[in-house]
Enzyme design. Structure first.
Site, mmCIF file in Angstrom:
data_model
loop_
_atom_site.group_PDB
_atom_site.id
_atom_site.type_symbol
_atom_site.label_atom_id
_atom_site.label_comp_id
_atom_site.label_asym_id
_atom_site.label_seq_id
_atom_site.Cartn_x
_atom_site.Cartn_y
_atom_site.Cartn_z
ATOM 1 N N GLU A 40 0.833 -1.209 0.000
ATOM 2 C CA GLU A 40 0.000 0.000 0.000
ATOM 3 C C GLU A 40 0.873 1.266 0.000
ATOM 4 O OE1 GLU A 40 -1.743 0.687 3.864
ATOM 5 O OE2 GLU A 40 -3.450 1.782 3.039
ATOM 6 N N LYS A 111 -9.698 1.945 -1.715
ATOM 7 C CA LYS A 111 -9.803 1.367 -0.358
ATOM 8 C C LYS A 111 -11.117 1.765 0.309
ATOM 9 C CE LYS A 111 -7.017 1.249 3.930
ATOM 10 N NZ LYS A 111 -5.806 1.840 4.550
ATOM 11 N N CYS A 146 -4.943 -3.073 3.451
ATOM 12 C CA CYS A 146 -4.545 -2.831 4.838
ATOM 13 C C CYS A 146 -5.697 -2.941 5.854
ATOM 14 C CB CYS A 146 -3.820 -1.481 4.910
ATOM 15 S SG CYS A 146 -2.667 -1.395 6.310
HETATM 16 O O1 LIG Z 1 -5.493 -1.866 11.302
HETATM 17 C C1 LIG Z 1 -4.317 -1.621 11.578
HETATM 18 O O2 LIG Z 1 -3.831 -1.953 12.665
HETATM 19 C C2 LIG Z 1 -3.421 -0.946 10.593
HETATM 20 C C3 LIG Z 1 -4.173 -0.329 9.459
HETATM 21 C C4 LIG Z 1 -3.325 0.610 8.673
HETATM 22 O O3 LIG Z 1 -2.221 0.905 9.039
HETATM 23 C C5 LIG Z 1 -3.819 1.175 7.409
HETATM 24 O O4 LIG Z 1 -4.901 0.811 6.946
HETATM 25 O O5 LIG Z 1 -3.102 2.010 6.828
#
Ligand SMILES: O=C(O)CCC(=O)C(=O)O
Length: 265
Positions: A40, A111, A146
């Site tokens: 990402e 996303k 993510c």
């Molecule tokens: O859910 C998490 O602990 C990390 C999510 C994250 O860093 C993101 O989506 O950028």
């Protein structure tokens, strides 16, 4: 099916342009793989909130150009991770790009679940609203990014749309690395699907990244796992195992949809 997961180190001492060149070269080195996956927001880093606006690109911007060319040079399906996308008529989006081996855009996924609660991505970017799958010759990919990993209903939607290989492109922080591994395995087991999860290494915006990209099979077995640093994780798997697992242990068929909420006393 051969997959290469490129766990990129995102550090602030490298310019975005230099990183783009370095990543394109690394993709080219994966010629012979069927699928290459990147993390990402690897141009800026997922936590470099101040860079999102500065480095945002139109969909067909410099990262798109470089990755389309790298995919066709290598002759691979390329999940090119995500970019901060500047929609000319709207907000920024955290948008993943998938290219075919001829360098054509096969899919773009914005996303859906934005991270940060009341700051960061959650306020700086818009939320995607559409699930995205991509049909490859060997399997159907379901795309996610993510924080999406925490939302099982998204993956059920992808499975219902035919996904057998769930790709997670991430910039997951080291602090919650145990959640990353656990959730990747959970999504594989509950959906009887491969999970190909690619994270970042390095430290940016003061946030050490977890690395530990992971590939899990539909039975929950870890096929490959990266360490903390920059690494290319190469793995070979039989994509037919998703259908076979679903047939031999048909738990997905026992889903009970439309459950009623508990009655108030
Ligand atoms: O859910 C998490 O602990 C990390 C999510 C994250 O860093 C993101 O989506 O950028």
């Amino acid at each position: 099916m051969r997959a290469s997961v490129i766990q990129i180190a995102v550090n602030e001492d490298e310019s975005v342009e230099a990183r783009r060149r370095r990543v394109a070269a690394s993709v080219r080195e994966q010629a012979g793989a069927d699928l290459v996956v990147l993390p990402e927001l690897w141009t800026t880093g997922a936590f470099a909130y101040e860079e999102f606006g500065r480095e945002a690109e139109p969909l067909e911007g410099p990262t798109y150009e470089a990755m389309a060319k790298a995919a066709s040079d290598a002759g691979v399906w390329l999940h090119a991770g995500s970019i901060p996308e500047r929609d000319p008529d709207g907000p920024l989006y955290n948008t993943s790009l998938v290219f075919s081996p001829s360098g054509d855009l096969a899919a773009a996924y914005r996303k859906i679940h934005r991270f940060g609660f009341d700051k960061g991505e959650a306020v700086l970017m818009g939320a995607g609203a559409e699930l995205v799958t991509v049909r490859l010759p060997e399997t159907t990919l379901g795309l996610s990014t993510c924080y999406d990993l925490r939302f099982p209903e998204l993956y059920r939607g992808l499975v219902d749309a035919g996904a057998e290989t769930l790709v997670v492109s991430a910039g997951w922080p080291e602090r919650r690395r145990s959640h990353w591994t656990l959730l990747a395995q959970a999504r594989a087991v509950e959906n009887q699907a491969f999970v190909v999860a690619c994270g970042t290494a390095g430290t940016h915006a003061g946030v050490p990244q977890a690395g530990h990209s992971i590939v899990v099979d539909p039975w929950g077995e870890v096929l490959a796992r990266a360490g903390a640093g920059e690494e290319v994780l190469a793995v070979e798997f039989d994509p037919g195992k998703a259908a076979a697992t679903r047939e031999q242990f048909p738990a997905l068929k026992d889903r009970m949809l439309g459950l009623q909420p508990p009655r108030r006393p």
